[in-house]
Write a protein that holds these residues in place. Sequence first.
Motif, PDB file in Angstrom:
ATOM      1  N   LEU A  80      27.801  18.705   2.059  1.00  0.00           N
ATOM      2  CA  LEU A  80      28.782  17.985   2.881  1.00  0.00           C
ATOM      3  C   LEU A  80      28.214  17.676   4.268  1.00  0.00           C
ATOM      4  CD1 LEU A  80      31.943  20.011   1.843  1.00  0.00           C
ATOM      5  CD2 LEU A  80      31.667  17.542   1.532  1.00  0.00           C
ATOM      6  N   LYS A  81      27.480  18.613   4.848  1.00  0.00           N
ATOM      7  CA  LYS A  81      26.874  18.390   6.173  1.00  0.00           C
ATOM      8  C   LYS A  81      25.846  17.272   6.118  1.00  0.00           C
ATOM      9  CE  LYS A  81      27.516  23.198   7.618  1.00  0.00           C
ATOM     10  NZ  LYS A  81      26.852  24.514   7.839  1.00  0.00           N
ATOM     11  N   GLU A  82      25.143  17.196   5.006  1.00  0.00           N
ATOM     12  CA  GLU A  82      24.179  16.113   4.834  1.00  0.00           C
ATOM     13  C   GLU A  82      24.879  14.764   4.854  1.00  0.00           C
ATOM     14  OE1 GLU A  82      20.902  14.739   1.458  1.00  0.00           O
ATOM     15  OE2 GLU A  82      21.346  16.869   1.719  1.00  0.00           O
ATOM     16  N   MET A  83      26.062  14.687   4.261  1.00  0.00           N
ATOM     17  CA  MET A  83      26.816  13.433   4.246  1.00  0.00           C
ATOM     18  C   MET A  83      27.380  13.119   5.639  1.00  0.00           C
ATOM     19  SD  MET A  83      28.634  13.477   0.495  1.00  0.00           S
ATOM     20  CE  MET A  83      28.797  11.687   0.454  1.00  0.00           C
ATOM     21  N   VAL A  84      27.694  14.160   6.413  1.00  0.00           N
ATOM     22  CA  VAL A  84      28.110  13.947   7.802  1.00  0.00           C
ATOM     23  C   VAL A  84      26.960  13.330   8.591  1.00  0.00           C
ATOM     24  CG1 VAL A  84      28.749  15.097   9.962  1.00  0.00           C
ATOM     25  CG2 VAL A  84      29.849  15.773   7.825  1.00  0.00           C
ATOM     26  N   SER A  85      25.759  13.868   8.425  1.00  0.00           N
ATOM     27  CA  SER A  85      24.588  13.355   9.155  1.00  0.00           C
ATOM     28  C   SER A  85      24.276  11.917   8.779  1.00  0.00           C
ATOM     29  CB  SER A  85      23.371  14.248   8.892  1.00  0.00           C
ATOM     30  OG  SER A  85      22.919  14.123   7.549  1.00  0.00           O
ATOM     31  N   GLN A  86      24.676  11.521   7.569  1.00  0.00           N
ATOM     32  CA  GLN A  86      24.446  10.154   7.097  1.00  0.00           C
ATOM     33  C   GLN A  86      25.597   9.220   7.475  1.00  0.00           C
ATOM     34  OE1 GLN A  86      24.008  10.980   2.922  1.00  0.00           O
ATOM     35  NE2 GLN A  86      21.828  11.475   3.070  1.00  0.00           N
ATOM     36  N   GLY A  87      26.616   9.779   8.136  1.00  0.00           N
ATOM     37  CA  GLY A  87      27.758   8.974   8.556  1.00  0.00           C
ATOM     38  C   GLY A  87      28.721   8.621   7.442  1.00  0.00           C
ATOM     39  N   LEU A  88      28.625   9.345   6.319  1.00  0.00           N
ATOM     40  CA  LEU A  88      29.474   9.030   5.172  1.00  0.00           C
ATOM     41  C   LEU A  88      30.823   9.729   5.225  1.00  0.00           C
ATOM     42  CD1 LEU A  88      26.741   9.160   2.371  1.00  0.00           C
ATOM     43  CD2 LEU A  88      27.761   7.132   3.441  1.00  0.00           C
ATOM     44  N   ILE A  89      30.910  10.848   5.941  1.00  0.00           N
ATOM     45  CA  ILE A  89      32.199  11.496   6.190  1.00  0.00           C
ATOM     46  C   ILE A  89      32.247  11.939   7.645  1.00  0.00           C
ATOM     47  CG2 ILE A  89      32.555  12.273   3.809  1.00  0.00           C
ATOM     48  CD1 ILE A  89      31.633  15.020   4.566  1.00  0.00           C
ATOM     49  N   GLU A  90      33.444  12.103   8.179  1.00  0.00           N
ATOM     50  CA  GLU A  90      33.608  12.473   9.575  1.00  0.00           C
ATOM     51  C   GLU A  90      33.418  13.973   9.768  1.00  0.00           C
ATOM     52  OE1 GLU A  90      37.207  10.972  11.401  1.00  0.00           O
ATOM     53  OE2 GLU A  90      37.374   9.453   9.829  1.00  0.00           O
ATOM     54  N   ALA A  91      32.781  14.341  10.876  1.00  0.00           N
ATOM     55  CA  ALA A  91      32.540  15.751  11.178  1.00  0.00           C
ATOM     56  C   ALA A  91      33.855  16.517  11.295  1.00  0.00           C
ATOM     57  CB  ALA A  91      31.734  15.878  12.465  1.00  0.00           C
ATOM     58  N   LYS A  92      34.877  15.895  11.891  1.00  0.00           N
ATOM     59  CA  LYS A  92      36.159  16.589  12.059  1.00  0.00           C
ATOM     60  C   LYS A  92      36.835  16.852  10.722  1.00  0.00           C
ATOM     61  CE  LYS A  92      38.953  12.433  12.987  1.00  0.00           C
ATOM     62  NZ  LYS A  92      39.856  11.771  13.983  1.00  0.00           N
ATOM     63  N   LYS A  93      36.549  15.994   9.748  1.00  0.00           N
ATOM     64  CA  LYS A  93      37.090  16.221   8.401  1.00  0.00           C
ATOM     65  C   LYS A  93      36.453  17.461   7.777  1.00  0.00           C
ATOM     66  CE  LYS A  93      39.930  12.877   6.790  1.00  0.00           C
ATOM     67  NZ  LYS A  93      41.148  13.098   5.972  1.00  0.00           N
TER      68      LYS A  93
END
Length: 383
Positions: free
Chosen positions: A253-266
């Motif tokens: 999930l953190k990898e997807m945050v770094s890629q801008g695919l999901i929001e960090a706050k989510k």
Amino acid sequence: MEVVRVLHMNGGVGEASYANNSLVQKKVISMTKPITEAAITELILCSNNSSMGKTLCMAELGCSSGPNTLFVAMEFVKIVSQLWRKHGHDQLPEFQIHLNDLPGNDFNSIFKSLAPSFQKQLLQEMGAVGGLIAPPYPYCFLSGVPGSFYGRLFAAKSLHFVHSSYSLMWLSKVPERVETMNKTNIYIASTSPASVINAYYEQFQRDFSTFLRCRSEEVVGGGKMVLTLLGRKSESASTKECCYIWELLALSLKEMVSQGLIEAKKLDSFNIPQYTPSISEVKIEVEKEGSFTIDRHEVSEIAWAACSGDSGFYSPEYSKKGGDGYNVAICMRSVAEPLLVEHFGRELVIDQLFQNYSNILSDRMSKEDTKFINVTVSMTRKQ
């Protein structure tokens, strides 16, 4: 997150369905089979048959859908029937089998695919079809009971045997305030503060105590209950043996945050409603509630790689495409996907998330000895 509404395994019979990805659960039920058989045998041998009535009732709590759903029910009917005949009873009892899970469970698959063949398979396994045993044959009645087992589900003093496997580690809700204290983690982790661990443990105490109190009203005196939970050997709730599988999903999930695919706050606000207890924590709650006597308890383990192997329980043409990492990832997807989609929304690229997870798992499993720990307890309702 409203757990009662959201929590359920993936339905249907597709590639990511629970039906096609519950091999570990099947193996665990088989591993604990001697404990279950002993409990059923003691139930019959230590009871006054005439006082048990003409109908024996069992409940499978957290039944889900798929080939494991009626596995223990089959054993229950077979063992009771054999003991009844052995002791010279002309008339077998009738059997009422209650299948319970949360309302979102795929009950349709159970009653379309499993229930119609249950009686026929039972008679085949008992040798009735080939004429190996003579009548009478058992009558079994199946019912679906949607609802949370953290509340009353059945009439008072109506159950003789209760079984649950890989369900009671799920909590009724995410503990209060965890999302503000456990940022970047999705479960208890090595970096979680003590306040998070305590919140999870206190929620488990409340839920498990409620479960026992509800069952104490529904199970007859002398009735039996066999429960298996994902748990841990260590007394530390942040040990890798119970948390690692979720920590690695958090990495994906953190990898997807770094890629801008999901929001960090989510990600910061997402937490898994689960607690994997030690055997001592289970025993403390049973003794504290006071309605049941523990007959036997056991801690066992099974490798993550047990997710691999024969699959396609419903669909012979289905076979798993990847190695151990892929197989573990798709097993976890069958369990976690509804929670993830509910929290992150349909825009979450599930396939990419679990491909990343598969790669992470493959790497770690090639270097480490990764196992699930199981806690099993058999108990009797006090008279």
